[in-house]
Design an enzyme around this catalytic site. Sequence first.
Site, mmCIF file in Angstrom:
data_model
loop_
_atom_site.group_PDB
_atom_site.id
_atom_site.type_symbol
_atom_site.label_atom_id
_atom_site.label_comp_id
_atom_site.label_asym_id
_atom_site.label_seq_id
_atom_site.Cartn_x
_atom_site.Cartn_y
_atom_site.Cartn_z
ATOM 1 C CG ASP A 183 -2.016 -1.061 1.113
ATOM 2 O OD1 ASP A 183 -2.321 -1.483 -0.016
ATOM 3 O OD2 ASP A 183 -2.558 -1.459 2.163
ATOM 4 C CG ASN A 214 -4.457 6.202 3.282
ATOM 5 O OD1 ASN A 214 -5.331 5.863 2.502
ATOM 6 N ND2 ASN A 214 -3.497 5.387 3.654
ATOM 7 C CE1 TYR A 255 -2.666 6.424 14.104
ATOM 8 C CE2 TYR A 255 -1.880 8.291 12.830
ATOM 9 C CZ TYR A 255 -1.980 7.622 14.028
ATOM 10 O OH TYR A 255 -1.389 8.134 15.154
#
Length: 259
Positions: A48, A118, A161
Site C-alpha cells: 500500500d 488516506n 490509521y
Amino acid sequence: MLPKFSTDKVTFVSSGSKESEQARDVLSAKYGNCSMDEAEVIVALGGDGLMLETLHNVMDNGIPVYGMNFGSIGFLMNDYGADNLAERLANAEPTVIHPLRMTATDTRGNEHTALALNEVSLLRTSYQAAKIEILIDGKPRLEELVCDGVLVATPAGSTAYNLSAHGPILPIEAPLLALTPISPFRPRRWRGAILSNRAEVTFRIREIEKRPVNAVADSKEINDVVEVKVSESRTHSVTLLFDPGHSLDERVLNEQFDY
C-alpha cells in the site's frame, strides 16, 4: 459503461524488494514496459505504501493505477499473477478518489500545502499531551481536545490509521470524512465525528511552545504547526483499478465484518 484498459502502453513500477523486482522483470518481458510519459496504465508491484506513492506521482494526469500485492496488507492492491494481465485490465473496475488538501501554518509563519489520499493527522512531538481547538466551517465545535493527536480521514483511508485509532469505517462512495481523536484524554467520552466531505476542518494548537505538534498529510510532515486547515480537494483525483469482485468498496465493506 466502464472504460477498458489494456497492456498496449503499460508501465511497471516496483517497491524495490527482491520479489517485486523479479515480478517486474517477468511482466516487462511478457508485456513490454513503456516510459511513464507514454503510459496509459501503471502497474504497481509492492504494498500500500508504493500504491500511495505512485498515486501521488500521477495525481491529476489521468493515468489509472493497478496494483499487485507484494506487501504485508495490500488493501489497495490486487493479487499477483503474471498471466492474463490484458484480460484483467480490460475487466478492471475503476475507483476515483479525491484527496484531502492540508494547509498548515508553522511557528515561523510559513504556510505549507499538501495532498493526502488516506488522512491528515496531527501528532504531539513531546512528552506533553497536545491541546487542540477544533472548528468546523469556521465555527468552534470543540474548545480543547487534550490528546496524542487527531486526524481527518477519507473513505479510502478510513480503514488505515483511522481504524487503528477506533474511528469509523466509511463506505468508499460516501460523501463523508472521519474526524477521529488519537488517544484522547479530555474530553474522555468524545470519540470523534462524521463530517460532510464539503466541510472544512480547522485545528488550532494551544500552548505551542510547551506542547509542539506536527502535521502529516500521508507521508509529508510539517513540523511545529500552529494552525492546520483540511478539506476535500474536488480539483484533484486519482483512479485505482481492481479486479471484479474485489473493488475498494467491497474491501471496505469486508473490513467491517472481518477485523
